[in-house]
Scaffold this active site. Structure first.
Site: not given
Length: 422
Positions: A320-321, A354, A413
């Site tokens: 995360e960090h 933070d 289509h």
């Protein structure tokens, strides 16, 4: 702090708490009750879980005014400055709609549209999180979201923390509700008389909030199911103050017993110094019990043979960090493939991100940095494709499109295009 020599095979991945069957059933019951009984269910659950019987769910102007009296004037100024930094950073993420015209007259493009309404969950309990308000609200505002509703559990006094109210007001949030837990997620997803439904819910919470977000996904969008906090420090041993590294590792350890704090280095000397310093600083922390459990169960110092192995280990961890404390941290960025937020140099302590620097602190955890990004402006917009085919383009390409449709067995289509070739 334990020290291990490693060459490969590192992982921060932990089994995410998916809750017990009893918790999951409780969440389903709460969501169904909120869907059926609306405000009354919210008021009843607030009395049951938060210990306060409210007369009204919505925060009043008087409560916000009172909050400003409780927060020191200089701290209000710091909140404003942090908000300004966050807004400035996220403003650079804004995408523009675009249109391009081809030589045959075909027009292609992409239309960027902000979400109509977003709900922000701000955790309560024993701590207050004004920073969560700023990080979730401001990117939505920058994206152009028309309506932002914030929910947070009240204290025993029936009020939200003063810092949270100040941060919300400074961010420009005009809908603030005193309700938390799974019931708040239900209100945002399904709507009540007081709280209108939203299109997306962001923000962290306890296991009941996480389970509720999982359950309502599909009726609304959600940001992520976040796991415990993580930090990895990559240091070469040539620079990097052991005191700083230890302090930064502990800054995450105090979050949660399951938070993970890791140092990766080719230097055994640095490893030993940091290990000693962690134990020294740990003793004086107010949240020593939580931090000690985190360091004991999920903390580690990994010593590699080379810096190249250390970098590869970081990529395996996908934290995360990530703090890079090396002689040339900028030179290493290109080799980092997986990390939520990257902090360069010994002055870039993780708490700076933070609270104040500007980048978002809502980050991918548990190895999901391999494929996901921090909360950002793109999370609050939709992208619509624009197609305007010219007659010439149809005549040139229609038979190709019909052939591809028939390859998939979709005759209607093919005929839809061939109608235009007649």
């Amino acid at each position: 702090m334990k020290i291990e020599r490693v060459t490969e095979g590192l992982s921060l991945k932990r089994d995410l708490d998916s809750g017990t069957e009893q918790q999951r059933n409780a969440v389903l019951e709460i969501l169904e009750n909120v869907k059926k009984n609306g405000d009354q269910a919210l008021l009843d659950y607030t009395a049951k879980f938060d210990g306060i019987r409210l007369d009204s769910l919505k925060v009043t102007a008087e409560e916000i005014e009172e909050a400003y009296k409780l927060v020191p004037e200089d701290v209000v100024g710091y909140i404003r400055e942090a908000a300004e930094n966050i807004r400035s950073y996220h403003s650079r993420q804004v995408r523009q709609s675009w249109i391009t015209t081809e030589a045959d007259g075909t027009i292609l493009g992409q239309k960027i549209t902000p979400l109509d309404a977003v709900g922000v969950y701000v955790p309560g309990g024993t701590a207050a999180y004004p920073s969560s308000v700023l990080m979730n609200v401001i990117p939505a505002q920058v994206a152009g979201v028309g309506r932002i509703a914030m929910v947070s559990p009240p204290g025993k006094d029936g009020k939200l923390p003063a810092g949270v109210l100040v941060a919300a007001n400074e961010s420009g949030v005009r809908e603030i509700y005193k309700v938390g837990g799974a019931q708040a997620i239900g209100a945002l997803a399904y709507g009540t008389d007081t709280i209108k439904a939203v299109d997306k819910i962001t923000g962290p919470g306890n296991i009941y909030v996480a389970l509720a977000k999982r359950e309502v996904f599909g009726d609304v969008d959600i940001d992520m199911i976040a796991g415990p906090s993580e930090i990895v420090v990559l240091a070469d041993g040539e620079v990097g103050n052991p005191d700083y590294i230890a302090a930064d590792l502990l800054s995450q350890a105090e979050h949660d017993r399951r938070a993970s704090s890791v140092l990766v280095t080719p230097s055994m000397e640095l490893a030993e110094k940091v290990s000693e310093e962690v134990e020294k600083q740990l003793a004086s922390l107010p949240r020593v019990e939580i931090a000690s459990a985190s360091i004991r169960d999920y903390g580690a110092i990994y010593v590699t043979e080379t810096m190249e192995q250390a970098i590869e280990a970081v990529n395996e961890l996908a934290p995360e960090h990530l703090e890079i404390m090396t002689v040339d941290p900028i030179g290493i960025i290109g080799q980092i493939r997986h990390a939520g937020a990257i902090f360069l140099g010994e002055n870039s302590s993780e708490p700076i991100g933070d609270y104040f620097a500007g980048p978002n602190h809502v980050l991918p955890t548990n190895g999901t940095a391999r494929f996901s990004s921090p909360l950002n402006v793109d999370d609050f917009v939709k992208k619509s494709s624009i197609i305007s085919y010219s007659k010439k383009a149809v005549m040139d390409n229609g038979h190709k499109i019909a052939a591809l449709a028939r390859l998939e067995g979709l005759e209607a289509h093919a005929r839809a295009v061939e109608q235009r070739l007649k």
